[in-house]
Design an enzyme around this catalytic site. Structure first.
Site, short mmCIF file in Angstrom:
data_model
loop_
_atom_site.label_atom_id
_atom_site.label_comp_id
_atom_site.label_asym_id
_atom_site.label_seq_id
_atom_site.Cartn_x
_atom_site.Cartn_y
_atom_site.Cartn_z
N HIS A 1 -9.51 -3.08 10.07
CA HIS A 1 -9.44 -2.87 8.62
C HIS A 1 -10.00 -4.07 7.84
O HIS A 1 -10.39 -3.93 6.69
CB HIS A 1 -7.99 -2.68 8.18
CG HIS A 1 -7.54 -1.25 8.09
ND1 HIS A 1 -8.33 -0.26 7.56
CD2 HIS A 1 -6.38 -0.65 8.41
CE1 HIS A 1 -7.67 0.88 7.57
NE2 HIS A 1 -6.48 0.69 8.09
N GLU B 1 0.85 -1.19 0.00
CA GLU B 1 0.00 0.00 0.00
C GLU B 1 0.88 1.23 0.00
O GLU B 1 1.82 1.28 0.80
CB GLU B 1 -0.92 0.03 1.23
CG GLU B 1 -1.87 1.21 1.14
CD GLU B 1 -2.76 1.39 2.39
OE1 GLU B 1 -2.71 0.57 3.31
OE2 GLU B 1 -3.49 2.38 2.40
N GLU C 1 -9.25 4.88 6.40
CA GLU C 1 -8.39 5.24 7.54
C GLU C 1 -9.12 6.07 8.59
O GLU C 1 -9.00 5.80 9.79
CB GLU C 1 -7.11 5.93 7.07
CG GLU C 1 -6.20 5.07 6.19
CD GLU C 1 -5.74 3.77 6.85
OE1 GLU C 1 -5.90 3.59 8.07
OE2 GLU C 1 -5.21 2.89 6.11
N HIS D 1 -6.49 -1.58 15.15
CA HIS D 1 -6.66 -0.83 13.90
C HIS D 1 -6.52 -1.76 12.69
O HIS D 1 -7.38 -1.78 11.81
CB HIS D 1 -5.61 0.29 13.85
CG HIS D 1 -5.67 1.15 12.62
ND1 HIS D 1 -6.39 2.33 12.57
CD2 HIS D 1 -5.12 1.01 11.39
CE1 HIS D 1 -6.27 2.86 11.37
NE2 HIS D 1 -5.50 2.09 10.63
N GLU D 2 -5.47 -2.53 12.66
CA GLU D 2 -5.24 -3.42 11.51
C GLU D 2 -6.33 -4.50 11.46
O GLU D 2 -6.79 -4.86 10.39
CB GLU D 2 -3.85 -4.04 11.55
CG GLU D 2 -2.70 -3.05 11.68
CD GLU D 2 -2.76 -1.86 10.72
OE1 GLU D 2 -3.26 -2.02 9.60
OE2 GLU D 2 -2.31 -0.76 11.11
N ALA E 1 2.09 -0.33 10.66
CA ALA E 1 1.66 -1.68 10.37
C ALA E 1 0.78 -1.68 9.14
O ALA E 1 0.35 -0.63 8.68
CB ALA E 1 0.86 -2.23 11.56
N MET E 2 0.50 -2.87 8.63
CA MET E 2 -0.25 -2.98 7.38
C MET E 2 -1.24 -4.13 7.43
O MET E 2 -0.90 -5.25 7.82
CB MET E 2 0.76 -3.16 6.24
CG MET E 2 0.14 -3.28 4.87
SD MET E 2 -0.77 -1.77 4.43
CE MET E 2 -2.07 -2.51 3.47
N GLU E 3 -2.46 -3.83 7.00
CA GLU E 3 -3.60 -4.73 7.17
C GLU E 3 -3.75 -5.78 6.08
O GLU E 3 -4.89 -6.24 5.83
CB GLU E 3 -4.88 -3.89 7.22
CG GLU E 3 -5.28 -3.20 5.88
CD GLU E 3 -4.82 -1.75 5.75
OE1 GLU E 3 -3.85 -1.37 6.42
OE2 GLU E 3 -5.43 -1.01 4.96
N ASN E 4 -2.70 -6.22 5.42
CA ASN E 4 -2.82 -7.23 4.36
C ASN E 4 -3.78 -8.35 4.79
O ASN E 4 -3.74 -8.82 5.92
CB ASN E 4 -1.46 -7.87 4.08
CG ASN E 4 -0.37 -6.85 4.01
OD1 ASN E 4 -0.37 -6.01 3.14
ND2 ASN E 4 0.55 -6.90 4.97
N1 LYS Z 1 -2.95 1.08 5.87
C1 LYS Z 1 -1.88 1.17 6.80
C2 LYS Z 1 -2.52 1.54 8.13
O1 LYS Z 1 -3.09 0.74 8.76
C3 LYS Z 1 -0.80 2.13 6.45
C4 LYS Z 1 -0.21 2.02 5.09
C5 LYS Z 1 0.79 3.10 4.81
C6 LYS Z 1 1.29 3.06 3.43
N2 LYS Z 1 2.26 4.10 3.14
O2 LYS Z 1 -2.58 2.64 8.53
#
Ligand code: LYS
Length: 868
Positions: free
Chosen positions: A301, A121, A320, A297-298, A262-265
């Site tokens: 998502h 992302e 977000e 949060h993740e 962090a990232m919500e993959n």
């Molecule tokens: N979607 C992620 C979050 O939970 C952040 C991704 C940031 C990408 N530059 O906030």
């Protein structure tokens, strides 16, 4: 100079092609990684049919085939692969290679330590293979990973593991299938030698979901808190939002090199290790709290982001803003709601309000960008959450939940726009939010001026609200004002308007530039408590006397406004002290202020956690934001004078209560204990302002004997304010203990770089030489240079040394990690507020950045907008 293109929301067009199915084979070899993709493509009849243009960056192209065709015409450029298909439905087979080991931008597939991981992302997937890298193209993914068995025993991707096995030459493979169609930004892959810590969650429909956290060996004992937080999040989302997890497995991987939190993959979250790993010895209360909220949060998502995603990146706040609102509510339900709200608003003002007043201000839904990575901002996230919160305040929890249900009924499995969310809320509540949508398109923090008028003869009290808009093109906002009125005895008055009673607290809504509300049956001039709970993200401009503020600090039934009254009172005092300093008078702290705060400290109707927040001096950022002339040095001196006076006036109370709460009880993470620790550590910090050796010894003892990092680190911070041997010893001890710990050592950098007195350029230059520092690790960059750039007194030194140091670091970072370089570039946001020589010095620093060859669009966008 860079060539940066501007992309506009108004230019959005539906995709010409869609990819229904994506089959990937990713072969990891020592020298490179080979990606073979099989893409099932079909023409989208809603789009204009043209050539198929796939995105691809930094890829080594190997081959392209269209299944069933002898040949296919294509054209390869720097950033695209254009194909001229002969049919409407076809399968493309493309092979390319990537170089994860040398990917220091940490976007796409890259190496963190010995682990391979991804960050896609917003637009990282195009750095893995040729694809329609846009969020409105949703596809079902199957991923086969092949790698060396010894170096990469774990091979992970999204969804469910459907096959795995051995291969020749000590290699092995794993095949993952994700049944939910998703945009490629949610794709993830992890390969490495990782330890696994496991738990499970039984969903409300009775499914047992394995929860797995993958970490570097040796960190297994730091996973419990993340697992607990995850289970709480899953339960809370079921209880409050009725949302159940959808896949059969939930995995989280912690890596050290990560550009953000962090990232919500889908089904495979990847976390910055600082945002996942904790135990009492290695993480503070603040870390525990933050981890709980980021895990949530993740997880949240999965519904707000993954099941319903964004049509394009201009819609980022759709997922977000909403997900931050959800995680804030989660934290408030689990901890102290009052404390959470105060802290959220503090953070909003110190980051988002500043951004909204600076050169990179943008609406929560921007209308254009050069680099979308620059828009993962406090505005899109935190102001976005405030916008959702206002809807919640106006329609109430029940209607809000109906709106959420409507949102999923209408849009599950789709990529949509912010209007679609607002529409769901309108349908569910029967309200009209056409005007409200201005919050999505107008930037800047609205100022609301309030005038009051008490009419003794008519027994009425009139409040007139006037919106001061940013410029002539802006139109009045629709917003909620939660309010109450207090009698001189501190009692809540009944609110009667046009003969109707609204109880003791109500929400009125503003629609026009100027609006009045008349309260009837008011016998004496009341004190108004407005925007309770910070019901709208605005700046309140109302003449309130020191006496009235002191009164609200004691009596307001709304804890946020109680806190707020204290902060406003302290700011008035800091302003007076600053004036005295500037005119070389002896600064004298007002007794009314000291008395009001001393009373608060002893107040029976406030808990310790609240006191620790309310008895604090306003942040330097929030003070300088209101200054007519930006002068952080004077403001800091005034803050110190006030803090010293507060400590002196309450010395006995602070030391007695420090001792009372200073126990060696085992560490438990909960709201009450956190509150007690923060109160105790606040007492200690104040005591150390008094320059007495007995208090230095207290801090030294606490540092030496604490079994948890919260207390130990608080002692270190308290000692850092002093010039003592104890301070130097503690710093040295901390470094020796944690030098090799990627997470804990960062606190040592940040604490020193943030010190308003001692963090000068020389210190930063000596800290960057220690072996624990590494400019390629974003966490370390944030903790050293980021903390220094946020240290207003030092960064803005008169000689410009702070500016040139940070400019040089931006230039260095630009060459390998543009995102992190751009983040640091935001430090120059006060450019517009500077004058004379100081401004020239900052200008020079910014211009040296613009002169760099190969300046990334990321940095160019921030710096060029700053200079405008
Ligand atoms: N979607 C992620 C979050 O939970 C952040 C991704 C940031 C990408 N530059 O906030």
């Amino acid at each position: 100079m860079s060539q940066a293109n501007t992309i506009y929301l108004k230019d959005y067009q539906k995709p010409d092609y869609l990819i229904s199915k994506t089959e990937l084979t990713i072969e990891i070899f020592d020298e490179c990684t080979r990606v073979s993709s099989r893409l099932h493509i079909n023409k989208n009849h809603e789009g204009e049919s043209k050539d198929l243009i796939l995105n691809g960056e930094n890829l080594s192209f190997i081959s392209l085939k269209c299944v069933g065709e002898e040949s296919i015409a294509y054209d390869l450029s720097d950033k695209t692969l254009s194909v001229t298909p002969k049919r409407d439905d076809f399968i493309l087979e493309i092979v390319n290679e990537v170089d994860p080991k040398n990917n220091k931008a940490l976007e796409g597939l890259y190496q963190s330590g010995d682990i391979y991981c991804t960050q896609n992302e917003p637009e990282g997937f195009r750095k893995i293979c040729y694809y329609l890298d846009r969020s409105d193209v949703m596809s079902v993914f199957t991923t086969r990973i092949e790698a060396d068995k010894v170096m990469f025993p774990r091979l992970l991707s999204n969804g469910n593991l459907v096959d795995s096995g051995a291969m020749p030459e000590e290699r092995h493979y794993a095949v993952w299938e994700d049944p939910f169609p998703k945009p490629c930004y949610l794709f993830a892959l992890v390969a490495g030698d990782l330890a696994k810590v496991e738990d499970k969650f039984i969903t409300k429909s009775g499914r047992s979901i394995p929860l797995q956290i993958f970490v570097d060996h040796g960190n297994e004992d730091r996973c419990d808190h993340a697992l607990e937080s995850l289970k709480k999040s899953m339960k809370w989302d079921e209880d409050r939002f009725g949302l159940e997890y959808d896949l059969d497995l939930y995995m989280i991987v912690a890596v050290d090199a990560f550009n953000m939190g962090a990232m919500e993959n889908k089904g495979l979250n990847i976390f910055n290790s600082t945002c996942a790993l904790a135990n009492p010895e290695t993480a503070t209360d603040a870390n525990f709290f933050r981890i709980e909220s980021i895990i949530a949060h993740e997880y949240f998502h999965n519904w707000t982001g993954n099941r319903v995603t964004c049509r394009d990146w201009f819609q980022l706040t759709l997922k977000e803003g909403l997900t931050v609102f959800r995680d804030q509510e989660f934290s408030a339900d689990l901890n102290s709601r009052a404390v959470c709200r105060i802290e959220d608003v503090r953070a909003l003002r110190d980051s988002q309000f500043v951004e909204d007043a600076g050169p990179n201000a943008h609406p929560i839904k921007p209308s254009s960008y050069m680099e979308i990575n620059n828009f993962y901002t406090p505005t899109v996230y935190e102001k976005g959450a405030e916008v959702i919160r206002m809807i919640h305040t106006m329609i109430g929890e029940d209607n809000f939940q109906l709106g959420m249900k409507k949102y999923f009924d209408l849009f599950d499995g789709q990529a949509v726009a912010t209007e679609d969310f607002v529409h769901s809320m309108e349908v569910a509540s029967g309200r009209d939010f056409k005007q409200f949508k201005r919050w999505y398109s107008q930037s800047g923090t609205p100022i609301i001026k309030v005038d009051s008028d008490f009419d003794q003869e008519a027994d009425t009290y009139t409040l007139t609200f006037t919106q001061k808009l940013k410029n002539v093109s802006h139109k009045a906002y629709h917003l909620p004002v939660k309010l109450g009125l207090l009698s001189s005895a501190g009692e809540e008055l009944e609110l009667i308007m046009q003969g109707k009673s609204y109880g003791e607290e109500t929400v009125v809504e503003l629609h026009t530039e100027s609006q009045s509300f008349v309260f009837e049956g008011i016998k004496e001039k009341p004190v108004a408590s407005l925007f309770r709970g910070f019901s709208a993200p605005i700046i309140l401009d109302m003449e309130t006397t020191r006496e009235e503020l002191a009164f609200l600090l004691s009596y307001d039934s709304d804890s946020f406004n109680r806190y707020e009254a204290g902060q406003r009172l302290a700011k008035l005092e800091i302003e007076s002290l600053s004036q005295a300093l500037k005119s070389n008078k002896v600064p004298q702290v007002d007794h009314l202020v000291l008395d009001a705060f001393s009373k608060l400290l002893r107040s029976a109707n406030a808990d310790e956690a609240f006191k620790a927040l309310a008895f604090s001096v306003p942040s330097l950022v929030s003070i300088t934001e209101q200054q007519k002339e930006f002068s952080p040095g004077v403001a800091q001196e005034a803050r110190e004078i006030l803090a010293h006076a507060l400590a002196e006036a309450n010395e006995d109370y602070l030391s007695e209560h420090y001792n009372r709460y200073s126990t060696s009880d085992a560490y438990v993470f909960n709201a009450v204990n956190m509150g007690l620790r923060s109160f105790k550590n606040m007492c200690l910090a104040y005591l150390l302002k008094l320059d007495k050796s007995e208090y230095v010894s207290l801090a030294q003892d606490q540092y030496d004997t604490s079994a948890n990092l919260t207390d130990r680190f608080a002692a270190l911070l308290a000692l850092l304010q002093t010039q003592t041997k104890a301070r130097d010893e503690a710093l040295e001890h901390f470094y020796d203990t944690w030098e090799d710990d990627a997470i804990v050592i960062n606190k040592w950098f940040a604490a020193q770089a943030s010190s308003p007195k001692s963090a000068n350029v020389q210190l930063i230059q000596s800290l960057e030489k220690v072996s624990a520092f590494d400019i390629q690790n974003p966490n370390k960059v944030r903790c050293l240079y980021g903390a220094f750039a946020a240290n207003l007194t030092q960064f803005h030194k008169e000689d410009g040394s702070g500016y040139s140091l940070i400019a040089n670091k931006i230039i260095e970072l630009n060459s390998f990690n543009p995102q992190i370089a751009a983040g640091l570039s935001k430090a120059f946001k006060k450019f517009g507020a500077l004058k004379g020589e100081q401004k020239d010095l900052m200008k020079q620093a910014l211009e040296t950045i613009l002169e760099v060859d190969n300046l990334s669009p990321d940095v160019y966008e921030i710096v060029s907008k700053t200079l405008k």
